[in-house]
Design a protein around this motif. Structure first.
Motif, PDB file in Angstrom:
ATOM      1  N   GLY B  85       0.799  -1.214   0.000  1.00 22.62           N
ATOM      2  CA  GLY B  85       0.000   0.000   0.000  1.00 22.62           C
ATOM      3  C   GLY B  85       0.840   1.277   0.000  1.00 22.62           C
ATOM      4  O   GLY B  85       0.296   2.368  -0.190  1.00 22.62           O
ATOM      5  N   ASP B  86       2.129   1.145   0.220  1.00 18.96           N
ATOM      6  CA  ASP B  86       3.011   2.313   0.177  1.00 18.96           C
ATOM      7  C   ASP B  86       3.374   2.695  -1.249  1.00 18.96           C
ATOM      8  O   ASP B  86       3.953   3.765  -1.482  1.00 18.96           O
ATOM      9  CB  ASP B  86       4.311   2.040   0.961  1.00 18.96           C
ATOM     10  N   SER B  87       3.062   1.836  -2.198  1.00 17.28           N
ATOM     11  CA  SER B  87       3.388   2.117  -3.598  1.00 17.28           C
ATOM     12  C   SER B  87       2.677   3.392  -4.040  1.00 17.28           C
ATOM     13  O   SER B  87       1.458   3.521  -3.927  1.00 17.28           O
ATOM     14  CB  SER B  87       2.952   0.956  -4.495  1.00 17.28           C
ATOM     15  N   ALA B  88       3.447   4.348  -4.507  1.00 18.90           N
ATOM     16  CA  ALA B  88       2.909   5.653  -4.874  1.00 18.90           C
ATOM     17  C   ALA B  88       4.045   6.511  -5.419  1.00 18.90           C
ATOM     18  O   ALA B  88       5.203   6.129  -5.389  1.00 18.90           O
ATOM     19  CB  ALA B  88       2.292   6.357  -3.660  1.00 18.90           C
ATOM     20  N   MET B  89       3.665   7.703  -5.894  1.00 19.82           N
ATOM     21  CA  MET B  89       4.665   8.720  -6.242  1.00 19.82           C
ATOM     22  C   MET B  89       4.832   9.610  -5.020  1.00 19.82           C
ATOM     23  O   MET B  89       3.848  10.110  -4.478  1.00 19.82           O
ATOM     24  CB  MET B  89       4.172   9.546  -7.440  1.00 19.82           C
ATOM     25  N   TYR B  90       6.065   9.803  -4.579  1.00 20.00           N
ATOM     26  CA  TYR B  90       6.345  10.658  -3.441  1.00 20.00           C
ATOM     27  C   TYR B  90       6.920  11.973  -3.972  1.00 20.00           C
ATOM     28  O   TYR B  90       7.987  12.002  -4.575  1.00 20.00           O
ATOM     29  CB  TYR B  90       7.292   9.961  -2.460  1.00 20.00           C
ATOM     30  N   LEU B  91       6.169  13.026  -3.731  1.00 17.09           N
ATOM     31  CA  LEU B  91       6.529  14.338  -4.256  1.00 17.09           C
ATOM     32  C   LEU B  91       7.078  15.230  -3.154  1.00 17.09           C
ATOM     33  O   LEU B  91       6.552  15.264  -2.040  1.00 17.09           O
ATOM     34  CB  LEU B  91       5.303  15.037  -4.854  1.00 17.09           C
TER      35      LEU B  91
END
Lengths: 111, 116
Positions: B85-91
């Motif tokens: 669930g941590d999969s994402a784009m971190y901006l």
């Protein structure tokens, strides 16, 4: 609380106009507008402060209706370069320090 | 103006591993923000710094997440024991705040995290 944007997506022919709305259930202090192209970082467009103001540059302008707690972004005579996802970011109080972004409106301009 | 830079651009990791991302803001900017973005969603606030002080952290942020900004310059975001669930784009974004002003954010290109 996340602001609500409408529409979720819109397809326009080059030269047509579009309006993107951003509404909040809470009182707003300011509204920011950003555009994000696929695979790129969001890019700042403009900030509007409470007091009901309208801003614009080139053919992109926006208004802020404090009483309705909403802002609208207007794109006139759209160009291919306007394609992307538009996000509004809201501040509920001065000094709130962070922006809460809406879910975005995907704008596609076709020749 | 070199802009906000983030490293790495992409990170693939296995569930349970720790990962660390770096953000270099625009040099004169005193505020630094971390946001997370998933497909089709707007950026979600994680935390922000004023110089080296971490002033706010999202209540949604798990204890597995930690961020630092030593000396008020670059910042790191660490995720421990990663989950899918941590999969994402971190901006990362930075801004210059002088007194009581509303500032525009300058975003980096992000770090795309995939947790397998």
């Amino acid at each position: 609380q996340q602001p609500v944007q409408s529409p979720q997506a819109v397809i326009l022919r080059e030269g047509e106009d579009a309006v993107i709305n951003c509404s909040s259930s809470k009182a707003l202090y300011s509204v920011h507008w950003y555009r994000q192209k696929h695979g790129e970082a969001p890019v700042f467009l403009m900030i509007l402060l409470k007091g009901g103001e309208q801003k614009g540059h080139d053919k992109i302008s926006a208004s802020f209706n404090e009483k309705k707690q909403q802002s609208s972004l207007y794109l006139t005579a759209s160009q291919l370069s306007y394609s992307g996802t538009y996000f509004c970011g809201t501040e509920n109080n001065f000094g709130n320090e962070k922006l809460t972004f809406g879910t975005g409106t995907r704008l596609t301009i076709i020749p | 103006d070199t802009g906000v830079s983030q490293d790495p651009r992409h990170k693939i990791t296995k569930r349970g591993q720790n990962v660390t991302f770096r953000c270099d803001p625009i040099s004169e900017h005193n505020r630094l923000y971390w946001y997370r973005q998933t497909l089709g969603q707007g950026p979600e606030f994680l935390t922000y710094f004023q110089n080296e002080a971490q002033l706010e952290k999202s209540r949604l942020l798990s204890d597995r997440f930690s961020a630092e900004r030593p000396k008020g310059s670059f910042s790191t975001l660490e995720i421990q024991r990663t989950e899918q669930g941590d999969s994402a784009m971190y901006l990362c974004a930075s801004s210059l705040v002088l007194g009581a002003t509303n500032e525009k954010l300058f975003f980096g290109s992000g770090t795309q995290l995939s947790v397998l």
